[in-house]
Motif scaffolding. Structure first.
Motif, short mmCIF file in Angstrom:
data_model
loop_
_atom_site.label_atom_id
_atom_site.label_comp_id
_atom_site.label_asym_id
_atom_site.label_seq_id
_atom_site.Cartn_x
_atom_site.Cartn_y
_atom_site.Cartn_z
N VAL A 21 0.85 -1.19 0.00
CA VAL A 21 0.00 0.00 0.00
C VAL A 21 0.88 1.24 0.00
O VAL A 21 1.92 1.28 0.66
CB VAL A 21 -0.92 0.01 1.24
N ASP A 22 0.48 2.26 -0.74
CA ASP A 22 1.17 3.54 -0.73
C ASP A 22 0.49 4.50 0.24
O ASP A 22 -0.68 4.35 0.56
CB ASP A 22 1.16 4.17 -2.13
N GLY A 23 1.26 5.50 0.68
CA GLY A 23 0.67 6.54 1.51
C GLY A 23 1.37 6.70 2.85
O GLY A 23 2.11 5.83 3.30
N VAL A 24 1.14 7.86 3.46
CA VAL A 24 1.66 8.15 4.80
C VAL A 24 0.77 7.46 5.83
O VAL A 24 -0.46 7.48 5.71
CB VAL A 24 1.69 9.67 5.05
N VAL A 25 1.38 6.85 6.82
CA VAL A 25 0.64 6.04 7.78
C VAL A 25 -0.52 6.82 8.39
O VAL A 25 -1.67 6.37 8.39
CB VAL A 25 1.57 5.51 8.89
N TRP A 26 -0.24 8.01 8.93
CA TRP A 26 -1.28 8.72 9.67
C TRP A 26 -2.28 9.46 8.76
O TRP A 26 -3.28 9.98 9.24
CB TRP A 26 -0.67 9.70 10.68
N GLU A 27 -2.02 9.46 7.45
CA GLU A 27 -2.97 10.04 6.51
C GLU A 27 -3.85 8.98 5.86
O GLU A 27 -4.72 9.30 5.06
CB GLU A 27 -2.23 10.83 5.43
N THR A 28 -3.60 7.72 6.21
CA THR A 28 -4.31 6.60 5.61
C THR A 28 -5.29 6.01 6.62
O THR A 28 -4.96 5.92 7.81
CB THR A 28 -3.31 5.52 5.16
N ASP A 29 -6.47 5.63 6.17
CA ASP A 29 -7.47 5.13 7.11
C ASP A 29 -7.01 3.83 7.76
O ASP A 29 -6.22 3.07 7.21
CB ASP A 29 -8.81 4.93 6.40
N THR A 30 -7.53 3.59 8.96
CA THR A 30 -7.09 2.46 9.78
C THR A 30 -7.27 1.12 9.07
O THR A 30 -6.39 0.26 9.11
CB THR A 30 -7.85 2.45 11.11
N GLU A 31 -8.40 0.93 8.42
CA GLU A 31 -8.66 -0.35 7.76
C GLU A 31 -7.63 -0.64 6.68
O GLU A 31 -7.16 -1.78 6.54
CB GLU A 31 -10.07 -0.36 7.17
N THR A 32 -7.25 0.39 5.92
CA THR A 32 -6.25 0.20 4.87
C THR A 32 -4.89 -0.14 5.46
O THR A 32 -4.19 -1.04 4.97
CB THR A 32 -6.14 1.46 4.00
N VAL A 33 -4.51 0.57 6.52
CA VAL A 33 -3.21 0.31 7.15
C VAL A 33 -3.15 -1.11 7.71
O VAL A 33 -2.19 -1.85 7.48
CB VAL A 33 -2.93 1.34 8.26
N THR A 34 -4.17 -1.50 8.44
CA THR A 34 -4.13 -2.80 9.12
C THR A 34 -4.34 -3.98 8.17
O THR A 34 -4.11 -5.12 8.57
CB THR A 34 -5.18 -2.87 10.24
N SER A 35 -4.72 -3.71 6.94
CA SER A 35 -4.85 -4.79 5.96
C SER A 35 -3.69 -4.80 4.97
O SER A 35 -3.63 -5.67 4.09
CB SER A 35 -6.18 -4.67 5.20
N ALA A 36 -2.74 -3.88 5.13
CA ALA A 36 -1.59 -3.81 4.22
C ALA A 36 -0.68 -5.02 4.44
O ALA A 36 -0.27 -5.30 5.57
CB ALA A 36 -0.82 -2.52 4.44
N ALA A 37 -0.35 -5.72 3.37
CA ALA A 37 0.52 -6.90 3.45
C ALA A 37 1.98 -6.47 3.54
O ALA A 37 2.43 -5.60 2.79
CB ALA A 37 0.31 -7.79 2.23
N VAL A 38 2.73 -7.09 4.45
CA VAL A 38 4.11 -6.69 4.73
C VAL A 38 5.09 -7.59 3.97
O VAL A 38 5.05 -8.82 4.09
CB VAL A 38 4.39 -6.76 6.24
N LEU A 39 5.96 -6.95 3.18
CA LEU A 39 7.07 -7.63 2.49
C LEU A 39 6.62 -8.86 1.71
O LEU A 39 7.27 -9.91 1.72
CB LEU A 39 8.16 -8.02 3.50
N GLY A 40 5.49 -8.72 1.04
CA GLY A 40 5.03 -9.79 0.17
C GLY A 40 4.52 -11.03 0.88
O GLY A 40 4.37 -12.09 0.27
N THR A 41 4.25 -10.92 2.18
CA THR A 41 3.74 -12.06 2.95
C THR A 41 2.25 -11.87 3.23
O THR A 41 1.64 -10.89 2.80
CB THR A 41 4.48 -12.19 4.29
N GLU A 42 1.69 -12.79 3.98
CA GLU A 42 0.30 -12.65 4.39
C GLU A 42 0.17 -11.91 5.72
O GLU A 42 -0.94 -11.69 6.20
CB GLU A 42 -0.34 -14.04 4.51
N GLU A 43 1.31 -11.53 6.30
CA GLU A 43 1.28 -10.75 7.54
C GLU A 43 0.87 -9.32 7.24
O GLU A 43 1.25 -8.75 6.21
CB GLU A 43 2.66 -10.76 8.21
#
Length: 219
Positions: A21-43
């Motif tokens: 996901v692109d964007g600044v953390v605090w400018e992005t809604d919570t649902e988008t941040v918490t569903s962002a996949a980290v380093l190509g994993t399912e985490e």
């Protein structure tokens, strides 16, 4: 949210994304941040309470207060009284939410920040030990530590004397390890990237190493 950088994607011009996901953390809604996949994993990016629940309670946690969602913060500075009060008003609601999450766990906790106002609010509103993260001034870092009677200081590796990577062009004055030790404070150094750095820092007398990987000194 538990996330190191301001940007959800690449850092320092690196094209590879930390998340999808692109964007600044605090400018992005919570649902988008918490569903962002980290380093190509399912985490995905966790909330603080979720992260704490995943860490065994016998493991200490250093919680770095990064950004309460404001672009006018005073990074790495020792503040005047007037500026400090203004900055504390920005940090207070955020720190209160962090403290509420920490109070719900049994972890040993250390709160740290590059921002004096964050350290100040944490020290005033909780009994958790606190530590300033030093940036470009040993003297300012020591002064902040003294102001809040902090448990530790967190200098960068190049600030530590008697090591091959000490930068005497920037930090040739006060010895941060000796100054902290004389005041009864621990010295936890960031960011340690290799076993060689780790061993030299230990030889120089530091108490803790802040690293990206817990296996840095594994045989």
């Amino acid at each position: 949210m538990v996330f190191h950088d301001d940007e959800l994607a690449g850092r320092d011009g690196d094209g590879s994304g930390v998340t999808d996901v692109d964007g600044v953390v605090w400018e992005t809604d919570t649902e988008t941040v918490t569903s962002a996949a980290v380093l190509g994993t399912e985490e995905t990016v966790p909330r603080l309470n979720e992260m704490l629940a995943a860490i065994p309670t016998d493991v200490g946690v250093n919680v770095e207060l990064k950004n309460p969602g404001n672009g006018s913060l005073r990074f790495g500075e020792k503040l005047s009284e007037g500026d400090l009060e203004a900055q504390k008003s920005i940090w207070s609601p955020f720190v209160d939410r962090v403290l509420a999450a920490l109070d719900a766990t049994d972890h040993e906790v250390l709160l740290s920040s590059f921002y004096e106002a964050a350290v100040a609010v944490a020290a005033e509103r909780s009994t958790y030990p606190v530590a300033p993260i030093l940036w470009d001034s040993v003297e300012d870092g020591i002064s902040i530590a003294e102001r809040y009677d902090t448990a530790a200081v967190h200098p960068p590796a190049e600030m530590v004397q008697r090591t091959p990577f000490f930068d005497d062009s920037r930090f040739s004055g006060t010895d941060i390890v000796e100054a902290a030790r004389s005041d009864g404070r621990a010295v936890n150094v960031w960011t340690v990237e290799t076993w060689y750095q780790a061993e030299r820092l230990i030889e120089a007398g530091v108490d803790g190493l802040i690293a990206d990987y817990s296996t840095l000194l594994s045989a």
